[in-house]
Write a protein that holds these residues in place. Sequence first.
Motif, PDB file in Angstrom:
ATOM      1  N   ASP A 118     -14.417   3.707  -3.343  1.00 59.61           N
ATOM      2  CA  ASP A 118     -13.505   4.527  -4.119  1.00 59.61           C
ATOM      3  C   ASP A 118     -12.590   3.671  -5.003  1.00 59.61           C
ATOM      4  OD1 ASP A 118     -11.259   7.211  -3.200  1.00 59.61           O
ATOM      5  OD2 ASP A 118     -12.883   7.078  -4.673  1.00 59.61           O
ATOM      6  N   THR A 127       0.833  -1.208   0.000  1.00 60.70           N
ATOM      7  CA  THR A 127       0.000   0.000   0.000  1.00 60.70           C
ATOM      8  C   THR A 127       0.867   1.257   0.000  1.00 60.70           C
ATOM      9  OG1 THR A 127      -0.044  -0.043   2.396  1.00 60.70           O
ATOM     10  CG2 THR A 127      -1.820  -1.166   1.248  1.00 60.70           C
ATOM     11  N   GLY A 128       0.220   2.398  -0.148  1.00 57.73           N
ATOM     12  CA  GLY A 128       0.922   3.663  -0.308  1.00 57.73           C
ATOM     13  C   GLY A 128       1.688   4.123   0.917  1.00 57.73           C
ATOM     14  N   ASP A 129       1.426   3.488   2.071  1.00 56.89           N
ATOM     15  CA  ASP A 129       2.221   3.825   3.251  1.00 56.89           C
ATOM     16  C   ASP A 129       3.213   2.704   3.536  1.00 56.89           C
ATOM     17  OD1 ASP A 129       0.177   2.104   3.765  1.00 56.89           O
ATOM     18  OD2 ASP A 129      -0.443   3.013   5.638  1.00 56.89           O
ATOM     19  N   PRO A 184      -5.615  -7.372   6.324  1.00 52.92           N
ATOM     20  CA  PRO A 184      -4.180  -7.221   6.487  1.00 52.92           C
ATOM     21  C   PRO A 184      -3.547  -8.604   6.444  1.00 52.92           C
ATOM     22  CG  PRO A 184      -5.294  -6.928   8.575  1.00 52.92           C
ATOM     23  CD  PRO A 184      -6.361  -7.099   7.547  1.00 52.92           C
ATOM     24  N   GLY A 233      -1.971   0.887  -4.459  1.00 51.04           N
ATOM     25  CA  GLY A 233      -0.672   1.477  -4.149  1.00 51.04           C
ATOM     26  C   GLY A 233      -0.741   2.963  -3.853  1.00 51.04           C
ATOM     27  N   ASP A 234      -1.826   3.597  -4.210  1.00 46.21           N
ATOM     28  CA  ASP A 234      -1.963   5.028  -3.946  1.00 46.21           C
ATOM     29  C   ASP A 234      -2.668   5.305  -2.637  1.00 46.21           C
ATOM     30  OD1 ASP A 234      -2.381   6.895  -7.050  1.00 46.21           O
ATOM     31  OD2 ASP A 234      -0.798   6.888  -5.530  1.00 46.21           O
ATOM     32  N   ARG A 235      -2.983   4.255  -1.880  1.00 43.89           N
ATOM     33  CA  ARG A 235      -3.790   4.443  -0.681  1.00 43.89           C
ATOM     34  C   ARG A 235      -3.117   3.847   0.533  1.00 43.89           C
ATOM     35  NH1 ARG A 235      -6.895   4.888  -4.851  1.00 43.89           N
ATOM     36  NH2 ARG A 235      -8.889   5.967  -4.643  1.00 43.89           N
ATOM     37  N   THR A 236      -3.538   4.345   1.708  1.00 42.11           N
ATOM     38  CA  THR A 236      -2.989   3.778   2.940  1.00 42.11           C
ATOM     39  C   THR A 236      -3.701   2.466   3.254  1.00 42.11           C
ATOM     40  OG1 THR A 236      -4.619   4.833   4.348  1.00 42.11           O
ATOM     41  CG2 THR A 236      -2.646   6.095   3.857  1.00 42.11           C
ATOM     42  N   VAL A 237      -3.065   1.658   4.074  1.00 42.35           N
ATOM     43  CA  VAL A 237      -3.638   0.356   4.390  1.00 42.35           C
ATOM     44  C   VAL A 237      -4.972   0.522   5.130  1.00 42.35           C
ATOM     45  CG1 VAL A 237      -2.411   0.091   6.570  1.00 42.35           C
ATOM     46  CG2 VAL A 237      -3.113  -1.924   5.306  1.00 42.35           C
ATOM     47  N   ASP A 238      -5.102   1.570   5.916  1.00 47.43           N
ATOM     48  CA  ASP A 238      -6.379   1.802   6.599  1.00 47.43           C
ATOM     49  C   ASP A 238      -7.479   2.118   5.614  1.00 47.43           C
ATOM     50  OD1 ASP A 238      -4.389   3.221   9.028  1.00 47.43           O
ATOM     51  OD2 ASP A 238      -5.761   1.563   9.420  1.00 47.43           O
ATOM     52  N   GLU A 239      -7.177   2.946   4.603  1.00 48.84           N
ATOM     53  CA  GLU A 239      -8.193   3.265   3.600  1.00 48.84           C
ATOM     54  C   GLU A 239      -8.619   2.003   2.879  1.00 48.84           C
ATOM     55  OE1 GLU A 239      -5.767   6.410   1.592  1.00 48.84           O
ATOM     56  OE2 GLU A 239      -7.748   7.283   1.347  1.00 48.84           O
ATOM     57  N   THR A 246     -10.750  -0.207   5.299  1.00 46.51           N
ATOM     58  CA  THR A 246     -12.000   0.328   5.850  1.00 46.51           C
ATOM     59  C   THR A 246     -12.756   1.215   4.861  1.00 46.51           C
ATOM     60  OG1 THR A 246     -10.751   2.107   6.853  1.00 46.51           O
ATOM     61  CG2 THR A 246     -11.199   0.192   8.217  1.00 46.51           C
ATOM     62  N   VAL A 247     -12.433   2.499   4.800  1.00 44.15           N
ATOM     63  CA  VAL A 247     -13.362   3.422   4.149  1.00 44.15           C
ATOM     64  C   VAL A 247     -13.206   3.529   2.642  1.00 44.15           C
ATOM     65  CG1 VAL A 247     -13.522   4.836   6.190  1.00 44.15           C
ATOM     66  CG2 VAL A 247     -11.807   5.372   4.478  1.00 44.15           C
ATOM     67  N   ASN A 250       2.844  -0.412   3.692  1.00 44.09           N
ATOM     68  CA  ASN A 250       2.369  -1.565   4.441  1.00 44.09           C
ATOM     69  C   ASN A 250       1.859  -2.601   3.454  1.00 44.09           C
ATOM     70  OD1 ASN A 250       2.886  -0.738   7.082  1.00 44.09           O
ATOM     71  ND2 ASN A 250       1.058   0.553   7.097  1.00 44.09           N
TER      72      ASN A 250
END
Lengths: 343, 325
Positions: free
Chosen positions: A190, A130-132, A222, A176-182, A185-186, A134
């Motif tokens: 998108d 992911t983007g962070d 995860p 890859g453009d998003r955080t693992v939380d996004e 979850t939310v 993770n």
Amino acid sequence: MSAFNGSAGGPGGVIEALESLKKRWKLPDWNDGARIWPLLVVCVTVGWAIWSALYTVPSDSVAIVQRFGKYLKTVPPGLHAKIPFGIETAVILPVKRQLKQEFGFATPGSEDLDQGGRADEAEAVAQMVTGDLNAALVEWVVQYRISEPLRFLFEVRMPKETLRYVSESVMREVVGDRTVDEVITVGRQDIENEALVKMQALSRKYAIGVSIDQVQLKDINPPKPVQASFNEVNQAQQEKEKLINEARRAYNKVVPLAMGEKDQRIREADGYRIRRINEAEGDAARFNALFIEYKKAPEVTLRRIYIETLQDILPGVKGKIIVDEATAQVLPLLNLSSNGQTP
Amino acid sequence: MNTRLIILSLFLAGVYLVNDSVYTVGEVEQVIITQFGDPVGKPITTAGIKVKMPFIQEVNPIDKRILEWDGNPSDMPTKDKLYISVDLFARFRISEPLQYFLRLRDERSAQSRLDDILGSETRNAVAKHQLIELIRTTKDRKPSSTFPPGDADRSQEVGALVPISDGRLVVEEQIFDAASKKVLVFGIELLDIRFKRIHYNESVRPKIYDRMISERRQIAERFLSEGNGEAARISGDRLRDLNKIQSEAYKQVEEIRGGADAKATEIYASAYNQSREAVAFYEFTRTMESYKSILAKESTLVLSTDSDLFKYLKTMPQRGLASPH
């Protein structure tokens, strides 16, 4: 001339009958081998020709017909005939049926081999960064149709395989453009929307002749070793809510009650105030009334009150001793017996 | 008999001859005709039925379609020393079939050449960039908040998107530019390159997972401490408000009672104190009242005959009541 002609009976009679049958129908002689084989070959060939010339196109498909390899026509559903023996070939494509491809997991028992990819690959497909920086495990399904059968057959060698590449590559780009939380979850809706748009653009560019209808995310998790600590976060969030709620509950149990009690005490005090004032006013009024009467006839009033009072009291007093002041002889001995009777 | 046999053999020979001179070219094929192993003439790209010289000429079909190349995942390090497993795919077309045929002959060698070229270009590109450049694409994307509002400071610390300067698309372009030049000599036109899969190498994963676990633990602990903090604050409020309410109640009650007592006293005074006579009269009536309650049933009274009540027990009024006795 046969040795069993006429007179012999049984076996001879059967052969005679067959001979006459042959002659009547002009069938070739059984023993005439040179002629039977071409006839057999012709029969078989004709049968095979008919069998390979007819083909059925199901109602959700079309057939692409090529003659000597060159494209001839597109044939709608129904029963059709083509020139057999490989001169014309018909390839049937299900253009109206919605097909799907699964990623990161596999539904067993699917007919389409390209649907699930290789079984041992499922986990490799699901793993993403992911983007962070993770990691996450993402499963999804792509639904598509063969919208341009000619392109599908002639433009790209392996269109379904190419679609799998497109799907995996785009999904990784979007995740890859998003955080693992996004991702977990939310961001699901998108991601589905963006992945759909990008996949459609890419499949158009690649001219594979498919149109992508929907991208649907399935399980997103995860990685397994980390799942426990993600759950810890959820639990901690709930624990925080619980602690705050409990504190609020304790507050609400006590404070409104205290306010109520405060009001109660104030009202009680009010009641006391009213009572005191009323009693005072009542007492004062009574006194004033009496005083006015007293002032009209002071001596008489005083006596009256005095005598009335003693009249009220003395009957109730058990021990009454009336002594004359002048009598000096009486020993002042008090008979303080328990019931105080007059001697 | 012999004639028939000769005719049959000639017929069969004829069929075989025709069979070897006529061939089909499919919609997806382009064909190179070779004579004794060397190509002759231009490649045949249109579909249909074609003719060649039998026996000495051979048909070599080459795919005309867009072909796919899927590399095997291989491990390579990034600029920031992270070992990742990279799996690319590429699309290509045989644009110069003659050159392709001469240099490579068949698809197996073509795929193997692509493996080499694309593999090495990928390694170069990956080693020149940090991992995040291969993962992210859009530079200025802001992550949407996943924690409830009010925790804004937390979402900045953990789970922020690592910033990039190039991004995935730029890296893919670099690989493409470098590789497409190199495959041109083989008659191959490279159309497109994309990263299919990028993931942490097996040996790196435990470290990454540990980092993720400790990140999550940190978040969890913050939640707990925030919860406790808020609870303590509310508890403090509770005590404070309780004290405030109770003391206000006390104050108001005392004020009211005090006011009431004062008012009552004022009323009494205005009655009992209105004149000196009133004071004396009050004293008298009040004392009389008190006798009623003081002298209970079980008392013993010693009274004198001199008292006003019992004086008539001693003597009778003698001279009438007009004047005092």
